[in-house]
Scaffold this active site. Structure first.
Site, PDB file in Angstrom:
ATOM      1  CE  LYS A  16     -11.906  17.988   1.877  1.00 22.87           C
ATOM      2  NZ  LYS A  16     -11.460  18.959   2.917  1.00 22.87           N
ATOM      3  NE  ARG A  91     -17.753  21.454   1.343  1.00 23.33           N
ATOM      4  CZ  ARG A  91     -16.540  21.382   0.821  1.00 23.33           C
ATOM      5  NH1 ARG A  91     -16.299  20.600  -0.190  1.00 23.33           N
ATOM      6  NH2 ARG A  91     -15.580  22.102   1.339  1.00 23.33           N
ATOM      7  NE  ARG A 164      -8.922  26.887  -1.813  1.00 22.17           N
ATOM      8  CZ  ARG A 164      -9.424  25.731  -1.373  1.00 22.17           C
ATOM      9  NH1 ARG A 164      -8.835  24.592  -1.689  1.00 22.17           N
ATOM     10  NH2 ARG A 164     -10.510  25.706  -0.625  1.00 22.17           N
ATOM     11  NE  ARG A 175     -12.647  26.948   3.247  1.00 21.15           N
ATOM     12  CZ  ARG A 175     -11.330  26.911   3.037  1.00 21.15           C
ATOM     13  NH1 ARG A 175     -10.597  28.017   3.190  1.00 21.15           N
ATOM     14  NH2 ARG A 175     -10.760  25.787   2.679  1.00 21.15           N
TER      15      ARG A 175
HETATM   16  P1  AP5 Z   1      -5.112  20.318   1.491  1.00 24.20           P
HETATM   17  O1  AP5 Z   1      -4.706  18.976   1.016  1.00 24.20           O
HETATM   18  O2  AP5 Z   1      -5.164  21.418   0.511  1.00 24.20           O
HETATM   19  O3  AP5 Z   1      -6.470  20.219   2.353  1.00 24.20           O
HETATM   20  P2  AP5 Z   1      -7.986  19.962   1.903  1.00 24.20           P
HETATM   21  O4  AP5 Z   1      -8.566  18.996   2.861  1.00 24.20           O
HETATM   22  O5  AP5 Z   1      -8.037  19.621   0.459  1.00 24.20           O
HETATM   23  O6  AP5 Z   1      -8.588  21.380   2.211  1.00 24.20           O
HETATM   24  P3  AP5 Z   1      -9.537  22.340   1.332  1.00 24.20           P
HETATM   25  O7  AP5 Z   1      -9.389  23.709   1.892  1.00 24.20           O
HETATM   26  O8  AP5 Z   1      -9.278  22.166  -0.129  1.00 24.20           O
HETATM   27  O9  AP5 Z   1     -10.926  21.753   1.709  1.00 24.20           O
HETATM   28  P4  AP5 Z   1     -12.299  22.454   1.575  1.00 24.20           P
HETATM   29  O10 AP5 Z   1     -13.200  21.323   1.816  1.00 24.20           O
HETATM   30  O11 AP5 Z   1     -12.476  23.623   2.431  1.00 24.20           O
HETATM   31  O12 AP5 Z   1     -12.234  23.095   0.105  1.00 24.20           O
HETATM   32  P5  AP5 Z   1     -12.907  22.727  -1.270  1.00 24.20           P
HETATM   33  O13 AP5 Z   1     -11.988  23.128  -2.338  1.00 24.20           O
HETATM   34  O14 AP5 Z   1     -13.457  21.347  -1.261  1.00 24.20           O
HETATM   35  O15 AP5 Z   1      -4.095  20.717   2.681  1.00 24.20           O
HETATM   36  C1  AP5 Z   1      -4.204  21.974   3.349  1.00 24.20           C
HETATM   37  C2  AP5 Z   1      -2.801  22.490   3.732  1.00 24.20           C
HETATM   38  O16 AP5 Z   1      -2.245  21.637   4.729  1.00 24.20           O
HETATM   39  C3  AP5 Z   1      -1.802  22.502   2.568  1.00 24.20           C
HETATM   40  O17 AP5 Z   1      -0.979  23.624   2.698  1.00 24.20           O
HETATM   41  C4  AP5 Z   1      -1.007  21.202   2.761  1.00 24.20           C
HETATM   42  O18 AP5 Z   1       0.322  21.321   2.270  1.00 24.20           O
HETATM   43  C5  AP5 Z   1      -1.021  21.060   4.297  1.00 24.20           C
HETATM   44  N1  AP5 Z   1      -1.067  19.664   4.738  1.00 24.20           N
HETATM   45  C6  AP5 Z   1      -1.734  18.630   4.181  1.00 24.20           C
HETATM   46  N2  AP5 Z   1      -1.558  17.504   4.905  1.00 24.20           N
HETATM   47  C7  AP5 Z   1      -0.761  17.850   5.953  1.00 24.20           C
HETATM   48  C8  AP5 Z   1      -0.229  17.124   7.078  1.00 24.20           C
HETATM   49  N3  AP5 Z   1      -0.497  15.808   7.265  1.00 24.20           N
HETATM   50  N4  AP5 Z   1       0.536  17.794   7.973  1.00 24.20           N
HETATM   51  C9  AP5 Z   1       0.799  19.127   7.811  1.00 24.20           C
HETATM   52  N5  AP5 Z   1       0.334  19.871   6.770  1.00 24.20           N
HETATM   53  C10 AP5 Z   1      -0.446  19.234   5.855  1.00 24.20           C
HETATM   54  O19 AP5 Z   1     -14.191  23.692  -1.272  1.00 24.20           O
HETATM   55  C11 AP5 Z   1     -14.043  25.095  -1.380  1.00 24.20           C
HETATM   56  C12 AP5 Z   1     -15.427  25.738  -1.473  1.00 24.20           C
HETATM   57  O20 AP5 Z   1     -16.106  25.278  -2.656  1.00 24.20           O
HETATM   58  C13 AP5 Z   1     -16.401  25.410  -0.336  1.00 24.20           C
HETATM   59  O21 AP5 Z   1     -16.209  26.266   0.771  1.00 24.20           O
HETATM   60  C14 AP5 Z   1     -17.755  25.610  -1.020  1.00 24.20           C
HETATM   61  O22 AP5 Z   1     -18.068  26.968  -1.134  1.00 24.20           O
HETATM   62  C15 AP5 Z   1     -17.500  25.078  -2.412  1.00 24.20           C
HETATM   63  N6  AP5 Z   1     -17.788  23.647  -2.524  1.00 24.20           N
HETATM   64  C16 AP5 Z   1     -16.897  22.645  -2.823  1.00 24.20           C
HETATM   65  N7  AP5 Z   1     -17.509  21.455  -2.838  1.00 24.20           N
HETATM   66  C17 AP5 Z   1     -18.822  21.696  -2.545  1.00 24.20           C
HETATM   67  C18 AP5 Z   1     -19.965  20.865  -2.397  1.00 24.20           C
HETATM   68  N8  AP5 Z   1     -19.881  19.511  -2.531  1.00 24.20           N
HETATM   69  N9  AP5 Z   1     -21.157  21.439  -2.076  1.00 24.20           N
HETATM   70  C19 AP5 Z   1     -21.262  22.773  -1.939  1.00 24.20           C
HETATM   71  N10 AP5 Z   1     -20.217  23.619  -2.049  1.00 24.20           N
HETATM   72  C20 AP5 Z   1     -19.003  23.081  -2.357  1.00 24.20           C
HETATM   73 MG    MG Z   2      -8.821  20.565  -1.271  1.00 20.43          MG
END
Ligand code: AP5
Ligand code: MG
Length: 225
Positions: A16, A91, A164, A175
C-alpha cells in the site's frame, strides 16, 4: 466533480505504501497513511503516540475514536481538496461508516477502493525484509526485492534505513490475523456498493503500479464525463 478520492485496501505488506508513493506523484493526490501519522506521533512522544504505541507493537488496531477524529480533520485539509489516497484506513466497518459520513458532510464521495491481494506466506517475507527511511517513511525498501544502492542508506535523501518496531515475526502474525478478522470484511462492503477494484499484488511493484495507474486514469476520465 473530478476529484479522485481513493482507498488503498490490502493486508500488511501488500504494498500500500509503495504504491501510494507512486500514485501520489502520478495523480497529485494527498497520501494519507494512518500508520505513518501514528508513528509520527510516537516519534514526537505525544500523549496520542504513547497510547497508540502499545496497540501497534502488539499488532492490534488502535481504538476507532482516536483514528476517526484524526482522519476526519485530515481529509478536510486543503491539500486533500483535489483528492486523496487513504492508506491503512478504514480498517473495519465502523471506520468505513465514519468515513462515508465525514465525506457526505463535505459533499464529497469515494471514487474507488483499490484492493491489493497478496497471500500470507509472501507477506511475512516482505515485512521481515522491509527497511524504511528514518527521515521520510514514504521511502520504502526491501533487502531482497528492492535493496537500496548502499546498505541501510536511503537512495533519495541519504538518511539511515531502519526496521519498523512492528515488523517482528510474532507481531507480523498477529497483524495478519487482525487483518483477516477485522479488515477483510471491507472487501465485501465496498464490492456491494460497486467501488471495489482488485489488483494482483504478487507481481513486481512496477507491474502492480502500471495496473493501478491505468485503472485510476480510467476512473478519472469517468469522473470528468
Ligand atoms: P509496503 O508498501 O510497506 O506495504 P504496506 O501494505 O504499506 O504494509 P504496512 O505494513 O505498512 O501495512 P499495515 O497495514 O500493517 O501498516 P500500517 O502502517 O497501516 O511494502 C512492504 C514491503 O514489501 C516493503 O519492503 C516493500 O519494498 C516490499 N514490496 C512492496 N511491493 C512489493 C512487490 N510487488 N513485490 C515484492 N516486494 C514488494 O499500520 C500499522 C499499525 O498502526 C497497525 O497495526 C495499527 O496498530 C495501527 N493503525 C494504522 N491504521 C489504523 C487504523 N485505521 N485503525 C486502527 N489502527 C491503525
Ligand atoms: Mg504501509
Amino acid at each position: 466533480m473530478s476529484e479522485l478520492n481513493l482507498i488503498l485496501l490490502g493486508p500488511p505488506g501488500a504494498g500500500k505504501g509503495t504504491q501510494a508513493d507512486r500514485l501520489r506523484e502520478d495523480f497529485g493526490l494527498a497520501h494519507i497513511s494512518t500508520g505513518d501519522m501514528l508513528r509520527a506521533q510516537v516519534e514526537q512522544g505525544s500523549e496520542l503516540g504513547r497510547q497508540a504505541k502499545s496497540y501497534m507493537d502488539a499488532g492490534e488496531l488502535v481504538p476507532d475514536e482516536v483514528i476517526v477524529g484524526m482522519i476526519t480533520v485530515r481529509v478536510a485539509e486543503s491539500d486533500a481538496g483535489d483528492g486523496f489516497l487513504l492508506d491503512g484506513f478504514p480498517r473495519n466497518e465502523s471506520q468505513a461508516d465514519a468515513l462515508g459520513k465525514a465525506l457526505g458532510g463535505l459533499e464529497r464521495r469515494l471514487t474507488a477502493a483499490l484492493l491489493i491481494e497478496v497471500p500470507d506466506e509472501d507477506l511475512v517475507r516482505r515485512l521481515a525484509g522491509r527497511r524504511v527511511c528514518v527521515k521520510s517513511p514514504t521511502h520504502i525498501y526491501h533487502v531482497d526485492f528492492d535493496p537500496p544502492k548502499h546498505e541501510d542508506v536511503c537512495d533519495q535523501d541519504g538518511a539511515r534505513l531502519i526496521q519498523r518496531d512492528d515488523d517482528r515475526e510474532e507481531t507480523i502474525r498477529r497483524r495478519l490475523q487482525v487483518y483477516h478478522s477485522q479488515t477483510e470484511p471491507l472487501i465485501a462492503y465496498y464490492d456491494r456498493i460497486g467501488l471495489l477494484r482488485r489488483f494482483d499484488g504478487r507481481r513486481s511493484a512496477d507491474e502492480v503500479h502500471a495496473h493501478i495507474r491505468a485503472t485510476v486514469a480510467t476512473l478519472r476520465l469517468e469522473e470528468k464525463l
